[in-house]
Every structure is written in C-alpha cells, then in structure tokens.
Design a protein around this motif. Structure first.
Motif, mmCIF file in Angstrom:
data_model
loop_
_atom_site.group_PDB
_atom_site.id
_atom_site.type_symbol
_atom_site.label_atom_id
_atom_site.label_comp_id
_atom_site.label_asym_id
_atom_site.label_seq_id
_atom_site.Cartn_x
_atom_site.Cartn_y
_atom_site.Cartn_z
ATOM 1 N N TYR A 1 0.808 -1.221 0.000
ATOM 2 C CA TYR A 1 0.000 0.000 0.000
ATOM 3 C C TYR A 1 0.841 1.272 0.000
ATOM 4 O O TYR A 1 1.985 1.283 0.466
ATOM 5 N N LYS B 1 -5.708 5.708 0.521
ATOM 6 C CA LYS B 1 -4.911 4.478 0.495
ATOM 7 C C LYS B 1 -4.930 3.892 -0.920
ATOM 8 O O LYS B 1 -5.993 3.783 -1.539
ATOM 9 N N ASP C 1 -3.812 0.625 -3.341
ATOM 10 C CA ASP C 1 -3.414 -0.784 -3.323
ATOM 11 C C ASP C 1 -2.573 -1.063 -4.574
ATOM 12 O O ASP C 1 -3.082 -1.044 -5.694
#
Ligand code: FAD
Length: 543
Positions: free
Chosen positions: A82, A96, A98
């Motif tokens: 992340y 955030k 990924d």
C-alpha cells in the motif's frame, strides 16, 4: 617539470560504478569485452535512494546471468502493498492505494513476465551488482578512482586513490557518472528541462517501524502534519526508513537540531532510531540533448534525471546499458557499421523523454490528492492544515465523504504507481537496428500493457514448459546473437544482424512441441512466418 602520466589502453572504459555502470560492466563481461570501470567512491553508496526495481530490470538482470534467487532475496519489504496518505505514521489513512490492484491487473502482471517488481534498497542492489561485476577476469573494477577530465588527445585522465594520475585510452567510453555527470559537462552536452523543481532532504534512519505501525504492508507513507510533512519510504520495515522532506525555506535552516526534532516527532518518544545519512537532493526533469559525442556515450542519470515519482530512474539506466552494450560489442568484435551505435540515442532518448514527462506529471498529480483532502498546495503552510486533516480523519459522515473523494483522486493516479506500459511496454521507434516498419507499432499507455511481437516491442513472455533451463520465451534470447523464431519452413530474412550470429528456433520442432500452440498464438506466428529478435529482446522485424 612536467609530470609523466602513464597511459593504459582498453577497449571499453566505464566512468561510474552506480547501477547503470555496473550493469554495463556485467553485460560487457558476458560478451567477453575487457574493460576498465572507475568509481570515485571507495565503499557502497551511502544514500538509499531507489527501492523500486521494476520487472524489466529484473528480466535484464536475469539475462545478464545474475543469481535471481539471491537478487529477489534482497527484497527487504516483500509484503509491501500500500501507499497511504495520513496525518502521521500512527493515524489511520485518509487515502490508500493498493499497489496490487484488482484480480484482473494482478493476473495481467503475472502473465506479463516471469519476473516481478522488487523493493530492493539501492545500496544492496549495487553491492550485488558490484560483486558480480568483479567476478569476471576481463573486468578491471577500480574503486576509489576518479575521472578528472579529457586530455587534448581525447584520452581520459583518472586519479588513483594514492593520487597518481593515469591516462586511459579506450575505443569507447561509457559515461555512467550520474546526475551531475562531469563527463556530460566536459563535453558541453546540454540537458533540456527544469534542473530544480524542488529540493528535498533525505533523512535515512535505522528504525524498527513495526514498533509504531505494526506489521502494516505499507511501502510509502505520505505524512501531512506540517511539522513532519514528508514521505516515509520503507526500505525495510524492521531496519531502514528513508524520510524525504521537501525544503520549505533555506537549507541552512534545516540544521541537525531541527532534523532531530522532526524525527523525534515522526517516530515518537518510545521508539529508538539512528540517523544513518542526511543529504540534500534536487528534483530535476531533464534529458540530455545528445547521448553520443564521438566515441563517448551517456547512460543512466548522466543522460536523464527524473523526479523519483514513478521509480523510473535506476530502471531506465539499466535499460540504457542493455540497449547499448550488445551494439558496442558487435562493433568491436564483428562487422557492425558505426550507425548501429547511433541507434542507441535514436531508441533510448525518446523513451527517456517519455519517462521524464510521466515522472513529472506523476509529481504534479500528487497535488490532486492534497486538493481532495481540502488542502491548497499553492498556500503551503499558510492554511489551517491541522483542522483540515482532522476533518478528513473524522469518524463521521463528512469525514467519510472526504475520504471517499481522496480515494477517488488516489485511484486516478493509478498509473503513477502501477505502470506496466512504462516498465516493459516501451517501444523503440526507428533506429537502424529495427525494420523500417517499426514506426507502426503502437505505444502502450502507461497503465496498460499489451504484449505484441511487433518491431520495436519487447518480445512477449510466454511460459515454456518441459525445456531444460528455460521458463520463458525471454530465456531463449541470447545476448550475443539475434534469435529467429520460425514456424516450419526456413524464411528468407534480409534484415541486417550486424555481423552477429543468428540462433534459429523452429517452433514446429520436437523441443517446442509442448509449447507450440501457446507460442504461436502469443507471437502471432503462422506457418512460414518469422520473427527476428535482437539480443536485447526487442523485436527487430517480422515477415
Ligand atoms: C529519493 C529517490 C528515490 C528514488 N527511487 C527510485 C526508484 O524507486 N526506482 C528507480 O528506478 N530510481 C529511483 N531513483 C533514481 C535512482 O536513484 C537513480 O536514477 C540511479 O541512482 C541512477 O543510477 P546511475 O548509475 O545512472 O547513477 P548514479 O547512481 O548517480 O551513479 C553514478 C556513479 O558515478 C560515480 N561518479 C561520478 N563522477 C565520477 C567521477 N568523476 N569519477 C568516477 N566516478 C564518478 C558516482 O560516485 C556514482 O557512484 C530515486 C532517486 C531518489 C533521489
């Protein structure tokens, strides 16, 4: 009294033992070209800069004969998944990203190559490259030696660690001497693009970050608290974190006490840390006007300097070396014409410009994330940052709405962090080593990669089964020869191979039996057709 300087003669002279120079050295040794490499440092590089070693670099290291299990084992943050934006290290992320993406993207990456991106701290990678480079008899690697300039006759003057000066006369010189490139300056090569976009402090710390964040799988933390505004790059969660601080104000104001104050706040009172390195660096976005001056070639950061947003700097240098070395070897050992060497600039400079532009726009794109949080990048510290961060972190509906907006902005930057089209999808257009049809091969967008066996593109990876010692079509490409894939009948190929041998692989033969259908489909190869692949794995022509 004039000092007499001894002159040594070598076929190839490399200036700079960073990742680019060392990769060039290993590749030259694989091709049996003796050479001298000088590096002014006496030990490993002190600043842990790069950490993203991309798929294409790993493929090149594999072709260069590096022990890949050992190289992958250097990845000290294998769980990294992340990228986050938060007030500080402890607080919950406001945004955030990924890195793995969805199942489709993951699958596409797995099908793209047998290799994958690895997080390897630059000094560790350099040590592994240096060890391999020094293992060849023909490689004369000289640490603590500094290139001082060109003499009137074009030969180089270098200084040994004991101060002795020596002349080096070489058929070809590779300048891999980094962003400040004394060689480029001596040659008067201009670089286009801004030299200073911003300045940063690199504060590299030995710290066990897991004591603060647990075993979180975060690679980059963007900390937004104004007192510790910067990016934590986690090279090794238990051992090494690099804190990148953009300079607001003069460098002198960032004295040791101020830096210690920032690090105390960043890591908190209960976690011990040791500052291993403190240095300043310029964020630039520049590409050299020329890559070749006579028999001197610029490679790596000596030829281009990108913002690190995108992780393309070291990786481009590795590709530069890979593109150039087989051509120089063919010129030195075979009957290749000099124009083959001109193709280095024709092919690599546009790729560098594309990488430079993308890295620059990645850096710009980060502003959109700050804007989504409610911060105004133009106002710097002159805004109620704490209040805005509190609102964005609040466990209420308003906070949730802000975080949703931020994550949308983050996802819009996907091809900053996940860019297969830049990593392996770059196409060489033109260049004398390619067929005239190469201009027709479409570029891949940064965020996507379509494997195509078309001129200029990197040969598609296809899994090969039941063939001893090889696992991919890329494994059968020899760095000292062209490779001709055929299906059945021997074709009349008129493309030049510059005096290099051609290895013929008939996919209808017994040894390919288990793989023929897959290879034929992926390479778009029908009976009677052929594909000629260069030593660096790029398709030269097809017919
Ligand atoms: C914060 C940060 C993060 C980064 N992250 C990434 C990343 O994740 N991925 C990535 O691909 N890139 C990244 N980069 C960029 C990467 O660090 C550089 O692109 C890379 O170091 C370039 O390698 P090079 O060998 O071309 O040059 P350098 O690493 O600069 O090596 C040049 C060498 O030449 C030597 N030298 C210079 N002058 C002389 C002389 N006169 N005589 C002898 N030797 C000399 C120097 O000592 C040096 O060792 C990052 C950079 C920074 C600053």
């Amino acid at each position: 009294m004039q000092t007499v300087v001894n002159t040594e003669t070598t076929q190839l002279f490399i200036i700079g033992g960073g990742p680019t120079g060392l990769t060039a050295s290993i590749l030259l040794s694989q091709l049996g070209v003796p050479h001298i490499l000088v590096e002014r440092r006496t030990g490993p590089q002190p600043a842990p800069a790069a950490h993203v070693v991309n798929t294409r670099s790993m493929e090149i290291f594999r072709q260069a004969g590096l022990p890949m299990d050992e190289i992958y084992a250097l990845n000290s943050h294998p769980q990294a998944r992340y990228v986050t934006w938060s007030t500080d290290l402890k607080s919950a992320p406001i945004g955030k990203f990924d890195l793995l993406g969805d199942e489709g993207r993951l699958l596409a990456r797995m099908n793209m190559s047998q290799d994958r991106v690895a997080n390897i701290s630059q000094p560790k990678l350099e040590m592994a490259l240096a060890e391999k480079a020094a293992s060849f008899d023909g490689a004369d690697i000289r640490m603590g030696w500094e290139w001082k300039g060109f003499r009137k006759d074009g030969t180089s003057l270098v200084q040994a660690p004991d101060g002795t000066e020596v002349g080096i006369e070489a058929a070809y010189t590779l300048a891999a001497d980094g962003a400040g490139s004394p060689v480029a300056r001596a040659l008067g090569v201009k670089k286009n693009g801004p030299e200073t976009i911003a300045q940063f402090l690199n504060l590299s710390c030995k710290v066990d970050l897991t004591k603060i964040v647990g075993e979180r799988e975060v690679l980059l933390y963007w900390c937004l608290d104004p007192e510790i505004f910067g990016t934590c790059i986690v090279h090794d969660p238990k051992n090494l974190t690099v804190f990148m601080v953009p300079l607001f104000g003069p460098l002198e104001s960032y004295d040791d006490a101020r830096c210690a104050g920032m690090l105390d706040k960043l890591f908190g009172p209960d976690v011990p840390y040791e500052l291993l390195y403190k240095g300043v660096w310029n964020m630039s976005a520049q590409v050299a006007e020329r890559y070749r001056v006579g028999n001197v070639f610029l490679l790596g950061d000596a030829a281009h300097r990108f913002p690190p947003t995108g992780g393309l700097g070291l990786n481009s240098g590795v590709c530069d070396a890979h593109n150039l070395v087989w051509k120089i070897a063919a010129r030195l050992q075979g009957s290749a014409a000099d124009e083959l060497l001109d193709s280095y600039e024709i092919e690599r400079k546009p790729v560098a410009q594309r990488n430079c532009d993308k890295s620059y726009s990645n850096n710009d794109g980060l502003q959109n994330i700050l804007t989504a949080i409610g911060l105004d990048p133009a106002k710097g510290l002159n805004q109620p940052i704490h209040e805005l961060l509190e609102a964005a972190s609040a466990p209420d509906e308003k906070g949730e709405a802000i975080r949703a907006r931020v994550n949308e902005a983050v996802e819009n930057e996907r091809d900053h962090f996940d860019a297969p089209g830049m990593e392996v999808g770059f196409i060489y257009h033109g260049g004398c080593a390619l067929s005239a049809a190469s201009g027709a091969t479409p570029d891949n967008d940064a965020g996507s990669f379509e494997p195509r066996a078309l001129p200029g593109a990197r040969l598609p990876h296809v899994v090969l089964e039941g063939m001893p010692g090889v696992a991919s079509t890329l494994d059968v490409i020899a760095y000292d020869a062209y490779t001709l894939f055929t299906d059945g009948s021997a074709p009349a190929v008129t493309q030049p191979t510059f005096g290099m041998p051609t290895k013929v692989l008939d996919i209808s033969s017994e040894s390919f039996a288990a793989n023929k259908a897959r290879v034929a489909e992926a390479l778009e190869l029908k009976a009677g057709q052929w594909i000629l692949v260069r030593p660096d794995g790029h398709v030269a022509a097809r017919g």
